[in-house]
Every structure is written in structure tokens, then in C-alpha cells.
Design an enzyme around this catalytic site. Structure first.
Site, PDB file in Angstrom:
ATOM      1  CG  HIS A   1      -0.160   0.018   2.523  1.00 56.29           C
ATOM      2  ND1 HIS A   1       0.361   1.172   3.064  1.00 56.29           N
ATOM      3  CD2 HIS A   1       0.195  -0.972   3.357  1.00 56.29           C
ATOM      4  CE1 HIS A   1       0.997   0.893   4.178  1.00 56.29           C
ATOM      5  NE2 HIS A   1       0.922  -0.410   4.382  1.00 56.29           N
TER       6      HIS A   1
ATOM      7  NE  ARG B   1      -1.586  -0.258   6.635  1.00 45.54           N
ATOM      8  CZ  ARG B   1      -2.071  -0.864   7.708  1.00 45.54           C
ATOM      9  NH1 ARG B   1      -3.293  -0.579   8.129  1.00 45.54           N
ATOM     10  NH2 ARG B   1      -1.355  -1.757   8.378  1.00 45.54           N
TER      11      ARG B   1
ATOM     12  CD  GLU C   1       2.381  -5.092   8.180  1.00 43.62           C
ATOM     13  OE1 GLU C   1       2.707  -6.302   8.122  1.00 43.62           O
ATOM     14  OE2 GLU C   1       2.997  -4.192   7.573  1.00 43.62           O
TER      15      GLU C   1
ATOM     16  CG  HIS D   1      -0.647  -4.696   4.826  1.00 46.87           C
ATOM     17  ND1 HIS D   1      -1.067  -3.464   5.247  1.00 46.87           N
ATOM     18  CD2 HIS D   1      -1.755  -5.354   4.401  1.00 46.87           C
ATOM     19  CE1 HIS D   1      -2.383  -3.377   5.100  1.00 46.87           C
ATOM     20  NE2 HIS D   1      -2.825  -4.514   4.594  1.00 46.87           N
TER      21      HIS D   1
END
Ligand SMILES: O=C(O)[C@@H](CO)OP(=O)(O)O
Length: 342
Positions: free
Chosen positions: A97, A146, A200, A270
Site C-alpha cells: 500500500h 490502506r 499486516e 502490506h
């Protein structure tokens, strides 16, 4: 919608994966049954069916039947995609991202759902330009905004102008309510699958703390160990190894089969979930992966061919000759776009 003659029969369907057939009593919800299923078109007479093996009555359709495709399962009609399938080759784009508001503030983020900064938005758009000539049939993102913003913003730049559409499979109602009833519209869409497994790594008690202040408090070495060791988790969080376990399992179970069937896939995720996946793709050791750093918003291209992942680096710009010389198929796809758009 289907309007062919339907006649009743009884059969057994093996439903598998999150994108298995689903059907609801009374609404004649007719779905394409993917390869390997025993019947062509089915609709459940006894209420809602989901994944798993189910026995139920089905309505079978005549061969000329048109059906509402599940966009996740529907094959692409694009000639280039067909030939990609035959040659068993597909493109895989990985993208971390763009910068988030907590990247900017230097805070441990993990599974906290923080949006992009303006710079992050620009990075995502720039990434989209870089991959604008590379085919994308399916997008996988984490469950976090994100990554989803990055995928969507990147796709605004794609020359093929298909519409990325987030699949809502969280429950049967969400699935039914988000159904698309036009095959033509489905063909102009890209299914976007959001999966928590691509999130993440969960940073535990470090989430929300400032990275510099944490280093000042606990010592640089300790914080480096939490951030960059392979199997040492931060307090009550996931180690990279734990993150890799769920991210790579998801990749193998849900993404690799799509690549195998010739679908070109983009993954927006991520730093650590992508490091885990790259460790698997590039067969990195746990020593090698800990020194792998990924920048925000930089797309990385792999070619999946004959069961192998070939790393092709990062497309620098949409016009970069090298990227399209990587494979004949990518060059052909690009040429086709040039012809379509001029
Ligand atoms: O804060 C996080 O969630 C990650 C990614 O930004 O940090 P790190 O660089 O420590 O993996």
C-alpha cells in the site's frame, strides 16, 4: 437472467472454497457451476447452501442456458486471456500500500485500519500508471483500507478500464444483495477479494506506539528484533513467521489456483504479509527475508509459468520496453490495448 426451460432433477454438488456456489430458495438464483462439478446449473430448493459438501435438489438447465455468472468464477472472454490460459502463464503483481497516516507519523500500525496520506494516494496512482498495460483479472487485498485504497486508486489508471468490484461474501445476504445480473457488466468487472489473511502482521502491544520513542524506551536492538527477526513476536503480537503461516497458506489455497487457471492477479497488501509471500515465491530463507525491505506503492511483477514464479522486477513506467519484452503474452496484451484505444 436465465430464461431457458428448466427441469427438475436431484444431484450432489461438491462445493469448495469461499467462492463455492450459493443459492437461495425461491429466487431462481442460477449460477454457472465451475469445471469439475457434476451439474451445470443449480439452485437450492432447501434454503441457503454455502461451502462444504451438500446434498440438495437441483434444477438442471438445457445446454443453451445462459446463466448469471459468479464473477469470481466466470472465465474471461478476452482472447489474450484465453491464450494465456492455454500456455499456462499468468502475471502476478504485488503492491505494498501507499504511505498511510501512521507511516507518516512513524507509528507501529499492524492491524489498525488507517487510511492513506495524500502522498500515499499519489503513490497508488503512480503505481497504477506503471502497471496500466499489464492484464489484471482478479485483485486480492487485505481487509484493511490502506491496501484497498491502493488497489482501487491504482486501477483508475489501468488502460483496460475494467471496474474493480469488491466481493461481499461475508454472509449469504451480502452475497445475494451484491449480485450483478448482467453478463456483459460482469465481463467488464474485476472481482476484488478482501481477505484478513493478507493483513499486516499484528503488532500486539506496539500498535499505536511511536517507533522512535519505543526504541528510546526499550533499546534499538530490542525494537529491531521485534521488527525484523523472523520468529520473535512483539509483545502479544505476531512474528513474521506467524504472519507468513496465514498469508502463505491463503496464497497457496486461494491465489495460486487462480494463477494456475490463467488468471492475472494483483495483490495489494502490506510490508510483512508481502515479505512472507515473496519469501515463498523466491524461496528465501528466514535469514534472507529479514533483510528484505519493501517500499510503499512500488509494484512488483512476477510471471507464473509452468508452476514456477519468475521474478521480473518492478515496471518503471507504463512505456518501459523491458517490462513488455518479458513475455510475448504481455507484449501482445499491450499491443491489443494500443489497437483498442487508438
Ligand atoms: O508498523 C507496521 O505495521 C509495519 C509496516 O509499516 O512496520 P515495520 O516496518 O516495523 O514492519
Amino acid at each position: 437472467m436465465a430464461n431457458a426451460m428448466l427441469h427438475q432433477t436431484v444431484g450432489t454438488l461438491q462445493l469448495h472454497g469461499s467462492s463455492g456456489i450459493h443459492c437461495q430458495d425461491g429466487n431462481n438464483s442460477v449460477r454457472l457451476v465451475p469445471k469439475g462439478f457434476k451439474v451445470e446449473v443449480g439452485f437450492c430448493k432447501r434454503g441457503i447452501c454455502s461451502s462444504g459438501e451438500k446434498k440438495f435438489s437441483v434444477i438442471q438447465a438445457s445446454a443453451s442456458q445462459t446463466s448469471v455468472f459468479d464473477p469470481v468464477l466466470s472465465p474471461s472472454n478476452n482472447g489474450t486471456h484465453e491464450s494465456l490460459k492455454k500456455s499456462n502463464e499468468a502475471a502476478l503483481i504485488l503492491i505494498r500500500h501507499g504511505e498511510s497516516l501512521w507511516n507518516e507519523k512513524n507509528l507501529f500500525t499492524g492491524c489498525v485500519d488507517v487510511p492513506l496520506t495524500k502522498k500515499g494516494v499519489e503513490e497508488a496512482i503512480e503505481a497504477g500508471k506503471r502497471i496500466s498495460n499489464i492484464p489484471v483479472d482478479m485483485i486480492f487485498t487485505s481487509a484493511l483500507i490502506r491496501a484497498q485504497m491502493t488497489a482501487m486508486l491504482a486501477m483508475t489508471q489501468h488502460r483496460r478500464k475494467k471496474v474493480p468490484i469488491i466481493m461481499h461474501n461475508e454472509n449469504e445476504q451480502a452475497r445475494v444483495w451484491s449480485q450483478i445480473h448482467s453478463e456483459d457488466t460482469i465481463k467488464q468487472s474485476i472481482p476484488v477479494i478482501a481477505a484478513w489473511q493478507l493483513n499486516e502482521r499484528m503488532y500486539g502491544e506496539l500498535q499505536g506506539l511511536n517507533k522512535q520513542e519505543t526504541a528510546d524506551r526499550f533499546g534499538k536492538e530490542k525494537v529491531h528484533e521485534w521488527r525484523r527477526s523472523y520468529d520473535i513476536p512483539p509483545p502479544n503480537g505476531e512474528s513474521l513467521e506467524m504472519c507468513a503461516e496465514r498469508a502463505v497458506a491463503y496464497f497457496k489455497d486461494e491465489i495460486e489456483p487462480q494463477l494456475l487457471s490463467g488468471k492475472n492477479v494483483m495483490i495489494a497488501a502490506h510490508g510483512n504479509s508481502l515479505r512472507s509471500i515473496i519469501m515463498y515465491l523466491d524461496k528465501l530463507t528466514s535469514q534472507e527475508v529479514i533483510s528484505l525491505e519493501l517500499s510503499t506503492g512500488i509494484p512488483m511483477l512476477y510471471i507464473f509459468k509452468e508452476g514456477k514464479f519468475i521474478r521480473r522486477g518492478s515496471p518503471i513506467a507504463p512505456t518501459e520496453a523491458g517490462v513488455y519484452a518479458y513475455t510475448r503474452k504481455l507484449a501482445q496484451y499491450r499491443q491489443k490495448l494500443d489497437e483498442m484505444l487508438h
